[in-house]
Each structure stands twice: as C-alpha cells, then as structure tokens.
Design a protein around this motif. Structure first.
Motif, PDB file in Angstrom:
ATOM      1  N   GLU A   1       0.795  -1.227   0.000  1.00  0.00           N
ATOM      2  CA  GLU A   1       0.000   0.000   0.000  1.00  0.00           C
ATOM      3  C   GLU A   1       0.830   1.281   0.000  1.00  0.00           C
ATOM      4  O   GLU A   1       0.405   2.292  -0.554  1.00  0.00           O
ATOM      5  CB  GLU A   1      -0.925   0.012   1.223  1.00  0.00           C
ATOM      6  CG  GLU A   1      -2.011  -1.039   1.210  1.00  0.00           C
ATOM      7  CD  GLU A   1      -3.128  -0.710   0.230  1.00  0.00           C
ATOM      8  OE1 GLU A   1      -3.255   0.474  -0.157  1.00  0.00           O
ATOM      9  OE2 GLU A   1      -3.880  -1.628  -0.139  1.00  0.00           O
ATOM     10  N   VAL A   2       1.991   1.240   0.639  1.00  0.00           N
ATOM     11  CA  VAL A   2       2.771   2.463   0.838  1.00  0.00           C
ATOM     12  C   VAL A   2       4.059   2.481   0.025  1.00  0.00           C
ATOM     13  O   VAL A   2       4.348   3.451  -0.677  1.00  0.00           O
ATOM     14  CB  VAL A   2       3.101   2.652   2.341  1.00  0.00           C
ATOM     15  CG1 VAL A   2       3.957   3.898   2.557  1.00  0.00           C
ATOM     16  CG2 VAL A   2       1.834   2.727   3.171  1.00  0.00           C
ATOM     17  N   VAL A   3       4.819   1.400   0.105  1.00  0.00           N
ATOM     18  CA  VAL A   3       6.164   1.415  -0.460  1.00  0.00           C
ATOM     19  C   VAL A   3       6.163   1.196  -1.970  1.00  0.00           C
ATOM     20  O   VAL A   3       6.748   1.983  -2.728  1.00  0.00           O
ATOM     21  CB  VAL A   3       7.052   0.366   0.237  1.00  0.00           C
ATOM     22  CG1 VAL A   3       8.429   0.314  -0.401  1.00  0.00           C
ATOM     23  CG2 VAL A   3       7.161   0.689   1.727  1.00  0.00           C
ATOM     24  N   ARG A   4       5.507   0.130  -2.423  1.00  0.00           N
ATOM     25  CA  ARG A   4       5.578  -0.194  -3.853  1.00  0.00           C
ATOM     26  C   ARG A   4       5.038   0.914  -4.754  1.00  0.00           C
ATOM     27  O   ARG A   4       5.624   1.174  -5.807  1.00  0.00           O
ATOM     28  CB  ARG A   4       4.859  -1.517  -4.127  1.00  0.00           C
ATOM     29  CG  ARG A   4       5.658  -2.722  -3.635  1.00  0.00           C
ATOM     30  CD  ARG A   4       5.017  -4.034  -4.018  1.00  0.00           C
ATOM     31  NE  ARG A   4       5.710  -5.165  -3.418  1.00  0.00           N
ATOM     32  CZ  ARG A   4       5.121  -6.193  -2.847  1.00  0.00           C
ATOM     33  NH1 ARG A   4       3.796  -6.256  -2.816  1.00  0.00           N
ATOM     34  NH2 ARG A   4       5.822  -7.161  -2.323  1.00  0.00           N
ATOM     35  N   PRO A   5       3.919   1.588  -4.394  1.00  0.00           N
ATOM     36  CA  PRO A   5       3.468   2.685  -5.257  1.00  0.00           C
ATOM     37  C   PRO A   5       4.519   3.774  -5.430  1.00  0.00           C
ATOM     38  O   PRO A   5       4.650   4.353  -6.514  1.00  0.00           O
ATOM     39  CB  PRO A   5       2.227   3.213  -4.526  1.00  0.00           C
ATOM     40  CG  PRO A   5       1.726   2.040  -3.753  1.00  0.00           C
ATOM     41  CD  PRO A   5       2.951   1.312  -3.303  1.00  0.00           C
TER      42      PRO A   5
ATOM     43  N   LEU B   1       5.821   8.879  -1.647  1.00  0.00           N
ATOM     44  CA  LEU B   1       5.904   8.050  -0.456  1.00  0.00           C
ATOM     45  C   LEU B   1       4.997   8.612   0.650  1.00  0.00           C
ATOM     46  O   LEU B   1       4.241   7.867   1.291  1.00  0.00           O
ATOM     47  CB  LEU B   1       7.355   7.992   0.024  1.00  0.00           C
ATOM     48  CG  LEU B   1       7.793   6.844   0.923  1.00  0.00           C
ATOM     49  CD1 LEU B   1       7.533   5.493   0.269  1.00  0.00           C
ATOM     50  CD2 LEU B   1       9.276   6.999   1.257  1.00  0.00           C
ATOM     51  N   CYS B   2       5.052   9.914   0.846  1.00  0.00           N
ATOM     52  CA  CYS B   2       4.197  10.552   1.852  1.00  0.00           C
ATOM     53  C   CYS B   2       2.727  10.475   1.460  1.00  0.00           C
ATOM     54  O   CYS B   2       1.858  10.178   2.306  1.00  0.00           O
ATOM     55  CB  CYS B   2       4.613  12.017   2.035  1.00  0.00           C
ATOM     56  SG  CYS B   2       6.248  12.235   2.768  1.00  0.00           S
TER      57      CYS B   2
ATOM     58  N   LEU C   1      -0.336   8.638   3.593  1.00  0.00           N
ATOM     59  CA  LEU C   1      -1.555   9.338   4.004  1.00  0.00           C
ATOM     60  C   LEU C   1      -2.794   8.655   3.428  1.00  0.00           C
ATOM     61  O   LEU C   1      -3.813   8.521   4.115  1.00  0.00           O
ATOM     62  CB  LEU C   1      -1.496  10.803   3.575  1.00  0.00           C
ATOM     63  CG  LEU C   1      -0.486  11.656   4.333  1.00  0.00           C
ATOM     64  CD1 LEU C   1      -0.326  13.026   3.656  1.00  0.00           C
ATOM     65  CD2 LEU C   1      -0.880  11.833   5.798  1.00  0.00           C
ATOM     66  N   SER C   2      -2.705   8.206   2.188  1.00  0.00           N
ATOM     67  CA  SER C   2      -3.833   7.501   1.575  1.00  0.00           C
ATOM     68  C   SER C   2      -4.117   6.192   2.303  1.00  0.00           C
ATOM     69  O   SER C   2      -5.275   5.853   2.590  1.00  0.00           O
ATOM     70  CB  SER C   2      -3.532   7.225   0.101  1.00  0.00           C
ATOM     71  OG  SER C   2      -4.527   6.411  -0.471  1.00  0.00           O
TER      72      SER C   2
END
Length: 200
Positions: free
Chosen positions: A71-75, A89-90, A94-95
């Motif tokens: 959810e956070v790193v790969r995108p 990354l930020c 938050l999403s």
C-alpha cells in the motif's frame, strides 16, 4: 501436499483479520479464542496454525508489513528517485491511513504505542519494521538531495523525522476526532517543508 496452498491461503486470510483487530484493539487484544470466533474456525484448528499467542502476534506483524509494503512502499517505487518519489511516499502513506486499509488507522502506529516499552520478540519485530520504514524515508531524502532536488545542506535523518511526524500526527488526530481534516493539514505541512528544502 495438495492441501498446503489452501492451508496457507486460509492462514493468510485469518492473519489479515487478526491485523484488522490489532489495529483497533492492540496485539494484546488478540487471542486464539477470539480470532477463532471471528474467523469461523475451531480453536484447535487455529492453534495448529500458530501454536501460541506470541506466534500469532508475530505472524500478524509480518502480514501487516506485507500490506504496508503493497500500500505504501511499492506505489512510491513506481516513480523515479528524487523529490517526486519522496512526495509519492508521503502521499501513499496518508492515503493508506485515510482509507483505513486497517480499520484502526496505521497498524504500526497502533502497535508501537502498545509495545514500545515492553521487551521481547514482538517488540523487536515491530521495531525492525519501524527502522526499515525510517531508513527508506531517509534513503529517499538522500537520493533527492544527491540528485539536486534538495539543497546540499539537507540532513536526511532530520527531514525524515519531520515527515514521519507529520504523517503519524495526521493518523492519530484523525482517529481521535473521527475527522479527515488532519490529513489535509499534513499534506500542507509536507508540501511546505519540501518546498522550503527544494533547490531554487
């Protein structure tokens, strides 16, 4: 042999439910009995997967880390290194928190507060995940600085600390007040901080 993939998938589904529970009620709120009721399986069947409460907690941390990675790193890794990746990354964090991927907000924020002063294997696993996240943000800041997106005097450790503080404050305040406004405040704060650090 043929039953093993199904067993592993069942285990993963159960652990995802465990992570949802822990994000609201903490890892201490997990028990073999409670999770068996939620998952609709027998206690003996669940005990066969994990064996002890501590093993259940450790497995829950591991599956939560997999979700966090997706959810956070790969995108963020889909965009080129530099300040664009740092912003992504930020935004992804938050999403992840605002969409309540875990119903209690950020899983790791919740369990860190629970285990930060309690030595043991579970705390060690949580601390390792936190270090990996902090190191990734620092590394991303360093790349942005070295690519010329941020001023040479930028301290990666300090900037990473500030950005993570904005993220975690948004998560905590949104949960406390049941209101999305802290996420917008965090986005403004992050944009302001990165703009101030940018090469003009």
């Amino acid at each position: 042999m043929a039953g093993r993939p199904r067993d592993e998938e069942a285990r993963r589904v159960i652990l995802r439910q465990a992570a949802d529970i822990a994000s609201r009620d903490g890892l201490e709120g997990l028990s073999i009995g409670r999770l068996a009721g939620v998952a609709g399986v027998s206690k003996s069947g669940l005990f066969g997967f994990f064996g002890s409460k501590e093993e259940l907690q450790l497995a829950t941390v591991a599956v939560a880390a997999d979700v966090y990675l997706a959810e956070v790193v790969r995108p963020a890794l889909t965009v080129p290194p530099g300040v664009t990746r740092l912003r992504r990354l930020c935004d992804s964090w938050l999403s992840y928190s605002q969409r309540r991927v875990f119903p209690g907000g950020c899983f790791f924020f919740a369990v860190t507060a629970e285990f930060d002063a309690r030595p043991g294997r579970v705390r060690d696993a949580i601390a390792a995940a936190a270090r990996q996240w902090r190191d990734l943000v620092e590394q991303t800041v360093t790349e942005a600085r070295d690519l010329g997106d941020l001023v040479p005097a930028t301290d990666p450790g300090q900037l990473a600390f500030e950005l993570i503080a904005f993220l975690e404050t948004a998560n905590a305040m949104s949960l406390l007040h049941d209101d999305p406004w802290p996420y917008e405040r965090a986005r403004i704060a992050i944009d302001s901080r990165l703009t101030a650090a940018a090469v003009r």
